[in-house]
Design a protein around this motif. Sequence first.
Motif, mmCIF file in Angstrom:
data_model
loop_
_atom_site.group_PDB
_atom_site.id
_atom_site.type_symbol
_atom_site.label_atom_id
_atom_site.label_comp_id
_atom_site.label_asym_id
_atom_site.label_seq_id
_atom_site.Cartn_x
_atom_site.Cartn_y
_atom_site.Cartn_z
ATOM 1 N N ALA A 174 -28.016 -26.309 110.957
ATOM 2 C CA ALA A 174 -29.305 -26.959 111.240
ATOM 3 C C ALA A 174 -30.460 -26.048 110.855
ATOM 4 C CB ALA A 174 -29.397 -27.343 112.717
ATOM 5 N N MET A 175 -30.344 -24.753 111.173
ATOM 6 C CA MET A 175 -31.414 -23.824 110.832
ATOM 7 C C MET A 175 -31.494 -23.608 109.320
ATOM 8 S SD MET A 175 -33.279 -23.004 113.318
ATOM 9 C CE MET A 175 -34.118 -21.568 112.663
ATOM 10 N N TRP A 176 -30.360 -23.660 108.644
ATOM 11 C CA TRP A 176 -30.341 -23.558 107.177
ATOM 12 C C TRP A 176 -31.134 -24.709 106.560
ATOM 13 C CZ3 TRP A 176 -29.070 -19.878 103.873
ATOM 14 C CH2 TRP A 176 -28.631 -20.176 102.575
ATOM 15 N N VAL A 177 -30.943 -25.911 107.116
ATOM 16 C CA VAL A 177 -31.668 -27.086 106.632
ATOM 17 C C VAL A 177 -33.147 -26.983 106.992
ATOM 18 C CG1 VAL A 177 -31.867 -29.595 106.815
ATOM 19 C CG2 VAL A 177 -29.602 -28.534 106.724
ATOM 20 N N ARG A 178 -33.410 -26.554 108.226
ATOM 21 C CA ARG A 178 -34.810 -26.418 108.653
ATOM 22 C C ARG A 178 -35.558 -25.403 107.788
ATOM 23 N NH1 ARG A 178 -37.766 -22.972 112.149
ATOM 24 N NH2 ARG A 178 -39.600 -24.022 112.996
ATOM 25 N N ASN A 179 -34.895 -24.318 107.432
ATOM 26 C CA ASN A 179 -35.527 -23.327 106.570
ATOM 27 C C ASN A 179 -35.996 -23.959 105.262
ATOM 28 O OD1 ASN A 179 -34.921 -21.432 108.499
ATOM 29 N ND2 ASN A 179 -33.349 -20.387 107.300
ATOM 30 N N ALA A 180 -35.151 -24.843 104.698
ATOM 31 C CA ALA A 180 -35.517 -25.501 103.444
ATOM 32 C C ALA A 180 -36.710 -26.425 103.632
ATOM 33 C CB ALA A 180 -34.325 -26.272 102.890
ATOM 34 N N ILE A 181 -36.746 -27.140 104.767
ATOM 35 C CA ILE A 181 -37.862 -28.050 105.045
ATOM 36 C C ILE A 181 -39.185 -27.297 105.015
ATOM 37 C CG2 ILE A 181 -38.954 -29.496 106.820
ATOM 38 C CD1 ILE A 181 -36.139 -30.287 107.741
ATOM 39 N N ILE A 182 -39.189 -26.083 105.539
ATOM 40 C CA ILE A 182 -40.424 -25.306 105.643
ATOM 41 C C ILE A 182 -40.676 -24.462 104.395
ATOM 42 C CG2 ILE A 182 -41.535 -23.427 106.925
ATOM 43 C CD1 ILE A 182 -40.145 -24.547 109.439
ATOM 44 N N GLU A 196 -24.644 -28.043 115.927
ATOM 45 C CA GLU A 196 -24.360 -27.268 114.713
ATOM 46 C C GLU A 196 -25.614 -26.477 114.334
ATOM 47 O OE1 GLU A 196 -21.567 -26.898 113.161
ATOM 48 O OE2 GLU A 196 -20.316 -28.454 114.074
ATOM 49 N N GLN A 197 -25.937 -25.474 115.164
ATOM 50 C CA GLN A 197 -27.225 -24.810 115.058
ATOM 51 C C GLN A 197 -27.373 -23.974 113.792
ATOM 52 O OE1 GLN A 197 -29.797 -25.480 116.819
ATOM 53 N NE2 GLN A 197 -28.714 -26.790 118.266
ATOM 54 N N LYS A 198 -26.288 -23.357 113.361
ATOM 55 C CA LYS A 198 -26.403 -22.470 112.203
ATOM 56 C C LYS A 198 -26.780 -23.259 110.952
ATOM 57 C CE LYS A 198 -24.149 -18.406 110.250
ATOM 58 N NZ LYS A 198 -22.930 -17.545 110.282
#
Length: 439
Positions: free
Chosen positions: A384-392, A380-382
Amino acid sequence: MDETLIKAALAVLDENWTGRFTRPSARLYPHQWSWDSAFIAIGYAHVLPRRAEQELRSLFTGQWRNGLLPHIVFHGPSGNYFPGPEVWAVTCNPNASSHPPTSGIVQPPNHAIAAWHLYQYARDRTQALVFLNELYPRLKAWHDYLYRERDPFHEGLVYIRHPWESGMDNAPLWDQPLSRIAIDGPLPFQRVDKQVVNPADRPTDTDYARYLQLVSLFRTCRYEESRIQERCPFLIQDVLFNTLLCQAERDLAKIARVLGRDPEPHEARAAQTARAINQKLWDEAHGIYVDYDLVAESPIDVHVVAGFVPLFAGIPSSEQARRMCANLNSRSFCRLGDRCYAVPSYDKQAPGFSRRRYWRGPVWINMNWLLYRGLQRYGEQKYAMWVRNAIIDLPRRYGFYEYYDPEAGCGHGADRFSWTAALVLDVLYTCRSETVPPS
């Protein structure tokens, strides 16, 4: 690679490093916390591997003889931290650690996950094997304790007996179970946490009194698990705790294999736990996992971010994962493209949601890290990247806080928070090829 953010994260960890372990934060959490240290070690693995090993080694000095790994290890004087060793009074149990003193409860078992992470990213595999060989018996004893003492029905699901054991201290999950604990008379304590951070963000005094009443019960039972099981009004089979135990058993099997030991017992326990999570904790109607209240003998119909964490351990089927992602990508949590930071810790449509109150809505970086890994696992890459963006993006814009407002983004709770810094480091170092578009 964001070198500025890396330097800022390392500065937070250096500031909280004591020479033996890393404090979660200097003012609010001045001792060593169990699952914090595992998350912190995951970040150190990429930049300071010897410090990562010391982090876990220091934590396990507080392990009890029966394998229990306490949620706080008090290295040195407790100062004004409350509740300190004198409140826990664990030495009434012959298994307890007295040097260093500890609390008498546990936290989620993410330690084998951290140990395997250190090995995976080790530059010096020989040294890493030496460390794994040292830690393996302690990790095994920790898991053995959980399955032996906390799984009374031999289901493969262990229970927690205090909200603090979940790591999600005052999540709405606990409102109904805690309501069974009556509070009589004035509250006999003075809280330090409300002097350090905004009291409006913290658990209420009534909740805190119930937390301490559970501790009093444990002392009365001399921390003997069979007596606690008979009398405790709070016994919960928790999704997050059992999910991390499942993955930790799988990682302990990998550790056993590289050490030339038998991985099969760990693999068998992990498989049993995964099956039990699916059979007992899956909510088919809502597409999320929910906790089970052993006292009330019923599921807890409250939807929190931990209900998606089984993705991290590969527990859901592909169809279950699809439904979970649809739930995440909805108004209840955070829809792709909406003006929100993924992922709120509680259903935004539910009663009592708060953007800033501890575990009742804010974004937590450790939960995002688990979700990010889980979403990647299912392709679920899309999202996953939304979540990763928040982490950073959240720490970069607002600083390294304990948790964040999912709409405004500003930080709350303790500042200069160690696991936030550590997990930002891990994401930056393990995903160098990915780019982060602006929020």
